[in-house]
Design a protein around this motif. Sequence first.
Motif, PDB file in Angstrom:
ATOM      1  N   HIS A  44     -10.842 -45.297 -34.275  1.00 48.74           N
ATOM      2  CA  HIS A  44     -11.493 -44.324 -35.040  1.00 48.74           C
ATOM      3  C   HIS A  44     -11.936 -43.044 -34.361  1.00 48.74           C
ATOM      4  N   LYS A  45     -12.310 -42.117 -35.318  1.00 49.75           N
ATOM      5  CA  LYS A  45     -12.680 -40.791 -35.153  1.00 49.75           C
ATOM      6  C   LYS A  45     -13.346 -40.523 -33.741  1.00 49.75           C
ATOM      7  N   ASP A  46     -12.983 -39.830 -33.066  1.00 48.87           N
ATOM      8  CA  ASP A  46     -13.856 -39.448 -31.642  1.00 48.87           C
ATOM      9  C   ASP A  46     -13.839 -40.625 -30.705  1.00 48.87           C
ATOM     10  N   ALA A  47     -12.902 -41.624 -30.798  1.00 49.63           N
ATOM     11  CA  ALA A  47     -12.867 -42.557 -29.891  1.00 49.63           C
ATOM     12  C   ALA A  47     -11.679 -42.041 -28.865  1.00 49.63           C
ATOM     13  N   ALA A  48     -11.742 -42.612 -27.563  1.00 49.65           N
ATOM     14  CA  ALA A  48     -10.829 -42.253 -26.565  1.00 49.65           C
ATOM     15  C   ALA A  48     -10.528 -43.321 -25.682  1.00 49.65           C
ATOM     16  N   ILE A  49      -9.014 -43.041 -25.345  1.00 51.84           N
ATOM     17  CA  ILE A  49      -8.479 -43.802 -24.227  1.00 51.84           C
ATOM     18  C   ILE A  49      -8.299 -43.019 -23.125  1.00 51.84           C
ATOM     19  N   ARG A  50      -8.398 -43.731 -21.884  1.00 54.42           N
ATOM     20  CA  ARG A  50      -7.970 -43.165 -20.540  1.00 54.42           C
ATOM     21  C   ARG A  50      -6.641 -43.627 -20.343  1.00 54.42           C
ATOM     22  N   VAL A  65      -8.088 -38.275 -27.230  1.00 59.48           N
ATOM     23  CA  VAL A  65      -9.207 -38.265 -28.139  1.00 59.48           C
ATOM     24  C   VAL A  65      -8.782 -38.575 -29.600  1.00 59.48           C
ATOM     25  N   VAL A  66      -9.207 -39.531 -30.407  1.00 66.49           N
ATOM     26  CA  VAL A  66      -8.731 -39.468 -31.886  1.00 66.49           C
ATOM     27  C   VAL A  66      -9.595 -38.463 -32.801  1.00 66.49           C
ATOM     28  N   GLU A  71      -6.556 -44.904 -41.701  1.00 68.47           N
ATOM     29  CA  GLU A  71      -6.102 -46.527 -41.253  1.00 68.47           C
ATOM     30  C   GLU A  71      -4.888 -46.903 -41.891  1.00 68.47           C
ATOM     31  N   GLY A  72      -3.899 -47.262 -41.139  1.00 71.38           N
ATOM     32  CA  GLY A  72      -2.764 -47.944 -41.678  1.00 71.38           C
ATOM     33  C   GLY A  72      -1.617 -46.771 -41.938  1.00 71.38           C
ATOM     34  N   VAL A  73      -2.085 -45.472 -41.931  1.00 72.05           N
ATOM     35  CA  VAL A  73      -1.367 -44.429 -42.542  1.00 72.05           C
ATOM     36  C   VAL A  73      -1.122 -43.364 -41.589  1.00 72.05           C
ATOM     37  N   GLY A  74      -2.039 -42.904 -40.913  1.00 72.48           N
ATOM     38  CA  GLY A  74      -1.968 -41.785 -39.830  1.00 72.48           C
ATOM     39  C   GLY A  74      -2.961 -41.641 -38.728  1.00 72.48           C
ATOM     40  N   LEU A  75      -2.537 -41.170 -37.760  1.00 68.49           N
ATOM     41  CA  LEU A  75      -3.521 -41.074 -36.818  1.00 68.49           C
ATOM     42  C   LEU A  75      -3.313 -39.366 -36.071  1.00 68.49           C
TER      43      LEU A  75
END
Length: 165
Positions: A44-50, A65-66, A71-75
């Motif tokens: 989801h928007k503003d989520a982050a992975i390291r 950062v997102v 959902e299901g279409v684009g990121l």
Amino acid sequence: MAVRHRLIKVSPSAVWAVLADGHRYAEWVVGTSHSEPVRGQWPHKDAAIRFQVPLGPLKLVNETVVRRCEEGVGLELEAHAGPLGTARIAIELRPWGEHCLVIVDEHPLQGAGGRLHNVGFEALIQMRHRTMLARLARLCENEVREAREAPRQASVQGAAGAGHA
């Protein structure tokens, strides 16, 4: 701007299931050795992975950062690469018959990456995307194949054991 596409022979929802798991990026993103969600609820928007990038005995730790999630279409992601700056990476999923056309579009946003961006750099990104999309395809297609085979294997094993006490 590096744009690359690949037809992955599974449904868009099967591809999305892999993209939506922040722990799995290191399995298909070229150059990373580990990834984990660190903020928000991925993707989801503003989520982050390291993520970690191994360079010999060193490990660079950076973050993605997102910026947009459909959902299901684009990121759309903003990947931070330390002194190289940031890059925008857009991943689009399009239904293509019963399969999924995945389109990746990446370009530098800020920092040295934008200043150094040229035709040679673009060629390197294209090669990276080719490998990345091949890994994503293999991962998604293998998972779907294994899921289809699991019920068959269970029924074969059940039939083989029938009549034995």
